[in-house]
Design a protein around this motif. Structure first.
Motif, PDB file in Angstrom:
ATOM      1  N   MET A  29       0.828  -1.208   0.000  1.00  0.00           N
ATOM      2  CA  MET A  29       0.000   0.000   0.000  1.00  0.00           C
ATOM      3  C   MET A  29       0.863   1.259   0.000  1.00  0.00           C
ATOM      4  O   MET A  29       0.590   2.219  -0.714  1.00  0.00           O
ATOM      5  N   THR A  30       1.928   1.252   0.818  1.00  0.00           N
ATOM      6  CA  THR A  30       2.805   2.427   0.850  1.00  0.00           C
ATOM      7  C   THR A  30       3.515   2.604  -0.490  1.00  0.00           C
ATOM      8  O   THR A  30       3.731   3.738  -0.937  1.00  0.00           O
ATOM      9  N   LEU A  31       3.853   1.486  -1.153  1.00  0.00           N
ATOM     10  CA  LEU A  31       4.491   1.585  -2.469  1.00  0.00           C
ATOM     11  C   LEU A  31       3.543   2.187  -3.500  1.00  0.00           C
ATOM     12  O   LEU A  31       3.960   2.933  -4.387  1.00  0.00           O
ATOM     13  N   ALA A  32       2.268   1.842  -3.365  1.00  0.00           N
ATOM     14  CA  ALA A  32       1.272   2.349  -4.312  1.00  0.00           C
ATOM     15  C   ALA A  32       1.116   3.873  -4.219  1.00  0.00           C
ATOM     16  O   ALA A  32       0.652   4.504  -5.171  1.00  0.00           O
ATOM     17  N   GLN A  33       1.518   4.451  -3.094  1.00  0.00           N
ATOM     18  CA  GLN A  33       1.488   5.914  -2.989  1.00  0.00           C
ATOM     19  C   GLN A  33       2.499   6.561  -3.928  1.00  0.00           C
ATOM     20  O   GLN A  33       2.382   7.736  -4.262  1.00  0.00           O
ATOM     21  N   LYS A  34       3.512   5.768  -4.315  1.00  0.00           N
ATOM     22  CA  LYS A  34       4.525   6.231  -5.274  1.00  0.00           C
ATOM     23  C   LYS A  34       5.232   7.489  -4.753  1.00  0.00           C
ATOM     24  O   LYS A  34       5.370   8.500  -5.460  1.00  0.00           O
ATOM     25  N   THR A  35       5.702   7.420  -3.522  1.00  0.00           N
ATOM     26  CA  THR A  35       6.407   8.549  -2.926  1.00  0.00           C
ATOM     27  C   THR A  35       7.913   8.318  -2.979  1.00  0.00           C
ATOM     28  O   THR A  35       8.381   7.180  -3.025  1.00  0.00           O
ATOM     29  N   ASP A  36       8.661   9.411  -2.920  1.00  0.00           N
ATOM     30  CA  ASP A  36      10.123   9.314  -2.883  1.00  0.00           C
ATOM     31  C   ASP A  36      10.619   8.810  -1.537  1.00  0.00           C
ATOM     32  O   ASP A  36      11.700   8.236  -1.447  1.00  0.00           O
ATOM     33  N   ILE A  37       9.825   9.066  -0.484  1.00  0.00           N
ATOM     34  CA  ILE A  37      10.259   8.768   0.883  1.00  0.00           C
ATOM     35  C   ILE A  37       9.280   7.797   1.534  1.00  0.00           C
ATOM     36  O   ILE A  37       8.063   7.991   1.460  1.00  0.00           O
TER      37      ILE A  37
END
Length: 276
Positions: free
Chosen positions: A152-160
C-alpha cells in the motif's frame, strides 16, 4: 527527490519533552535507521516527520516546505508512512488495501485510471502479493500482512517511505524478507527509506546511515561502522558488548555480554575481537 529535514525541532506530550532542539537531515536516496533504547523518542520523531505529531517548536521540512503548512493529501503524495501495528478494517482484501495507496492522487477531476491500476499491480508484484490479492488482510500471516501494508505504501509512489519497527512480531525469515524488499526498493528505485529498528545487527546490515538517539538528542550518526561501537552501545543502551566484523557482510556485529551459557571461545573468534 524531496529532502526531509528538521530545524530546531522540539517534540513532546503535555509537559514531557521527548526530542529537544533537533537539527537533522535525512540522507536522500539512502536507507536510514533510528536506533536507541525504549522510550528515547525514535517513534515520536518518525511520527513527527510524517506530520502525525505537531511539534512543540521548530519545524519538519519536506523539500524545503514546512510539513505543517502542507495539506494531508500533498504530504501523502510525497511521503508514505507505515506505523507500528497498523489495523485494516475487517474483511478488507489485500487488493482493496493496496488501492488505498492511490487515494491521495484521486480528485473529482481525476478518478481511477489505467495508470493507477498499473501502479497497484506493480506494488503487488514487488511485494510478492499478487496471488494473495483477493485474500482478506486479517486472514494473512504476520509476514504476509506486513508485505500487504508495504504494498500500500508503495502504491502511494512517494520518494520517501517511513516505517516504524516493520519487523516487530515477525520471525527471522519474515524479518529478512521485509528488509530485503526495502533494500531492493532503495537499490532499484532510489527510494529514501527511514526505519526504526531494535536489532542493531540488522540495522548495520541494511542501513547506509544510522542515527542513535539518547537524552532527547542525536547521540551519534553516520555510517554503521562509525556509529556502532562498544562505547555507543554502553552509553545508549546501558549494555556492554564486543563489536566485531560480520563475516558475511563486513558490517559491525554486536556481541552482547550477559549470563547465558558460555562455551570456550576458539582462537579465530579471539582474533576477530582483538582486531575490532
Amino acid at each position: 527527490m524531496s529532502v526531509l529535514e528538521t530545524s530546531s525541532l522540539t517534540l513532546g506530550y503535555s509537559d514531557t519533552i521527548i526530542i529537544e532542539d533537533l537539527d537533522l537531515k535525512i540522507p536522500t536516496g539512502e536507507i536510514t535507521v533510528f536506533v536507541g533504547a525504549n522510550g528515547c523518542g525514535k517513534s515520536t520523531l518518525l511520527r513527527s516527520l510524517a506530520r502525525l505529531l505537531k511539534p512543540k517548536s521548530g519545524h519538519v521540512l519536506l523539500g524545503g516546505d514546512v510539513v505543517g503548512n502542507l495539506s494531508t493529501k500533498e504530504v501523502a503524495k510525497r511521503l508514505a508512512i507505515l506505523p507500528q501495528g497498523p489495523i485494516a478494517p475487517e474483511g478488507l482484501t489485500v487488493l482493496q488495501l493496496v488501492k488505498q495507496g492511490r487515494y491521495p492522487h484521486q480528485s473529482w477531476l481525476k478518478q481511477w485510471s489505467s495508470e493507477d491500476e498499473k501502479i497497484v499491480n506493480q506494488a503487488l508484484k514487488a511485494t510478492k502479493m499478487e496471488e494473495l490479492s483477493n485474500r482478506s488482510v486479517d486472514s494473512l500471516s504476520g509476514g504476509q500482512r506486513q508485505r500487504a501494508w508495504i504494498a500500500m505504501t508503495l502504491a502511494q509512489k512517494t520518494d520517501i517511505i517511513l516505517l516504524d519497527e516493520p519487523t516487530t512480531y515477525l520471525d527471522m525469515t519474515h524479518q529478512i524478507e521485509i528488509l530485503d524488499l526495502l533494500f531492493e526498493l532503495n537499490e532499484l528505485e532510489n527510494r529514501t527509506v527511514v526505519m526504526v529498528l531494535h536489532d542493531l545487527n540488522l540495522a548495520c546490515r541494511y542501513a547506509h546511515h544510522i542515527i542513535a538517539v539518547r537524552d532527547k538528542k542525536v547521540y551519534s550518526q553516520g555510517r554503521p561502522e562509525e556509529v556502532i561501537t562498544s562505547d555507543m552501545v554502553r552509553d545508549v543502551f546501558q549494555m556492554n558488548c564486543d563489536i566485531i566484523q560480520d563475516p558475511l557482510f563486513g558490517t559491525p556485529l554486536c556481541i552482547p555480554h550477559g549470563k547465558g551459557r558460555r562455551v570456550s571461545i576458539n582462537e579465530e573468534y579471539k582474533e576477530m575481537i582483538s582486531l575490532s
